[in-house]
Write an enzyme that holds these catalytic residues in place. Structure first.
Site, PDB file in Angstrom:
ATOM      1  N   GLU A 262      39.792  34.967  37.667  1.00 13.06           N
ATOM      2  CA  GLU A 262      39.017  36.192  37.483  1.00 13.06           C
ATOM      3  C   GLU A 262      38.285  36.416  38.789  1.00 13.06           C
ATOM      4  O   GLU A 262      37.327  35.715  39.106  1.00 13.06           O
ATOM      5  CB  GLU A 262      38.045  36.045  36.302  1.00 13.06           C
ATOM      6  CG  GLU A 262      37.646  37.365  35.682  1.00 13.06           C
ATOM      7  CD  GLU A 262      36.398  37.972  36.274  1.00 13.06           C
ATOM      8  OE1 GLU A 262      35.919  37.475  37.310  1.00 13.06           O
ATOM      9  OE2 GLU A 262      35.899  38.945  35.706  1.00 13.06           O
ATOM     10  N   CYS A 295      31.408  41.506  39.371  1.00 13.51           N
ATOM     11  CA  CYS A 295      32.736  41.863  39.875  1.00 13.51           C
ATOM     12  C   CYS A 295      33.311  43.089  39.196  1.00 13.51           C
ATOM     13  O   CYS A 295      34.149  43.787  39.773  1.00 13.51           O
ATOM     14  CB  CYS A 295      33.687  40.678  39.735  1.00 13.51           C
ATOM     15  SG  CYS A 295      33.677  39.931  38.095  1.00 13.51           S
TER      16      CYS A 295
END
Length: 489
Positions: A262, A295
């Site tokens: 991720e 993010c």
């Protein structure tokens, strides 16, 4: 707040480090929060061997899934009883404002998701039938055939967490891996390692068998590299930057370990002309969500060109009223970024944006009234187009880029013009129009008029934003091996 003095938890025992000193800073002050000896490479090796031994002995994988669930529910209860301690540690080491809504996402949300992930896993069968068409269910001998899928644990999982949400990103990995029957070596970021040791206390309290969860804190990168290359590790789950993700992919390649990454993002927000009233809270949320250190945040904002000037003025005025300060101050709305290097990164991209035709509408520098600590003003950039460096690279700070579009097709084209593909956002009062746009966005997740953060819905990236999924059914099955069992009649 009592800070950890041990840098490891191996075979059910707290371990004093024998490696280089691990210095943890308080980003709100720039001062040393604590220092303790990190683990040596030999101690990280011992953690891997411990996990392997526990897995092979079947002390965890050999339990029924309901037995594992019972132990893990006690593990979650033990963590929940330390809610305030975990929160205080994250305020101190990560600089997340305690009074902000993001703090609940740091601690409360992962605790809630952990229990739900267990519930979801218990609903998944160990065996599933493959959907063979009727014509294939009888072989040439006239016998009925069948094909099944069986799901089993993978083995030893190396879980490498991120600094921005240290407790959450660790929990995303620990619970799915353990409920599936694997053993885990957790390696937190050296920037925010302290909250990881709370998992050790909870594991002991809950009666997790020795070696099922090992925790390693280190000052450098060598231990992390050992975890990604060690032959006894079968899977690596990592949350962090795309650059490090690329390195990990190369490190696991020779042994072809299972991989979940991720990584970074440069997510787009597209506001249709009928939804400009939603612009201000969404744009402000980028900066206020842990100083832009997320993010999946929509840091590229696309608006109709005829409305751009008005929206920029509103955003600039609203951010000027934001209180920036230490994470432990009750009035603080936006805290620091993680380090001096991250402040410099924000400065670099703001300058690069201006050098390439952009304009600073608000912020763009360190706040003068906060000489200590790692602070950067909430910043609004007016960019001429999507090719600007500030629109192409992940900054990971409170920097918002606003870009005008001519029409919706132009907005979609710019949104998809990215090396990343983690998340995306579309806003419209017409849900059908919003869906039409969302279906054109190339991203692992697309949110319409808001998002869903649920243990039952997975997230994951495309392109440089990673591979694999977290949460949801996909995020659970990722921690299992799949075997097809075929009956030929």
């Amino acid at each position: 707040m009592k800070l950890p003095v041990h840098a490891g938890y191996i075979d059910g025992q707290l371990i004093e480090g024998l490696g280089a000193p691990l210095v943890v800073e308080n980003p709100s002050t720039g001062e040393q929060l604590t220092q303790l000896p990190g683990l040596s490479l030999a101690q990280v090796e011992a953690a891997v061997v411990s996990s392997r031994r526990a897995y092979d002995a079947g002390v965890w994988s050999g339990l029924s899934v309901n037995e594992r669930a019972g132990v893990l529910r006690n593990f979650i209860k033990a963590l929940a009883s330390r809610y305030e301690l975990i929160s205080d540690m994250i305020v101190a080491e990560a600089g997340c404002p305690k009074a902000s809504s993001v703090m609940h996402a740091q601690v409360g949300t992962p605790l809630k998701h952990a229990g739900e992930a267990i519930d979801l896993f218990l609903s998944l069968p160990e065996f599933e039938e493959n959907p063979l068409p009727v014509a294939e269910r009888i072989n040439t001998m006239g016998r009925v055939v069948q094909s099944l899928r069986r799901y089993t644990p993978i083995g030893v999982v190396a879980a490498i967490a991120a600094y921005n949400f240290p407790f959450y990103t660790a929990m995303w990995k620990i619970i799915p891996a353990l409920i599936a029957g694997n053993t885990v070596v957790l390696r937190p970021s050296p920037l925010t390692p302290l909250s990881a040791m709370v998992f050790a206390e909870a594991a002991t309290e809950a009666g997790l068998p020795d070696g099922v969860l090992n925790i390693v804190l280190e000052a450098g990168l060598e231990g992390g590299q050992l975890l990604t290359t060690h032959p006894l590790v079968e899977m690596v789950a990592f949350t962090g930057s795309s650059k490090v993700g690329e390195l990990i992919m190369a490190q696991v390649a020779p042994s072809m370990k299972r991989l979940q990454l991720e990584l970074g993002g440069k997510s787009a927000q597209i506001f249709l002309p009928d939804a400009l009233d939603k612009f201000l809270p969404s744009a402000m949320g980028v900066a206020l969500a842990h100083a832009g250190q997320g993010c999946a945040l929509g840091t590229r904002i696309f608006v109709p060109e005829e409305s751009k000037a008005e929206l920029l003025a509103k955003l600039s005025g609203a951010l000027a009223r934001i209180t920036i300060g230490p994470a432990d101050a009750p009035e603080t709305q936006m805290g620091p970024v993680i380090s001096a290097a991250q402040v410099e990164r924000c400065e670099y991209f703001v300058k690069a944006a201006v050098d390439n035709g952009g304009r600073i509408v608000a912020g763009g520098k360190r706040p003068a009234h906060l000489p200590n600590g790692y602070f950067f003003e909430p910043t609004v950039l007016d960019l001429p187009d999507n090719s600007n460096p500030a629109a192409q690279d992940e900054i990971f700070g409170p920097v918002v880029s606003v870009i005008a579009y001519k029409d919706i097709d132009h907005a979609v084209e710019m949104a998809n013009d990215s090396r990343f593909g983690l998340s995306g956002y579309v806003f419209s009062n017409d849900t059908k129009k919003a869906l039409d746009v969302a279906l054109k966005i190339k991203s692992g997740t697309v949110n319409i008029n808001g998002g869903v953060m649920s243990a039952y819905a997975s997230s994951g990236g495309q392109r440089l934003s990673g591979i694999g999924r977290e949460r949801g059914i996909e995020g659970l099955r990722l921690y299992q091996q799949l075997t097809c069992i075929n009956f030929g009649g």
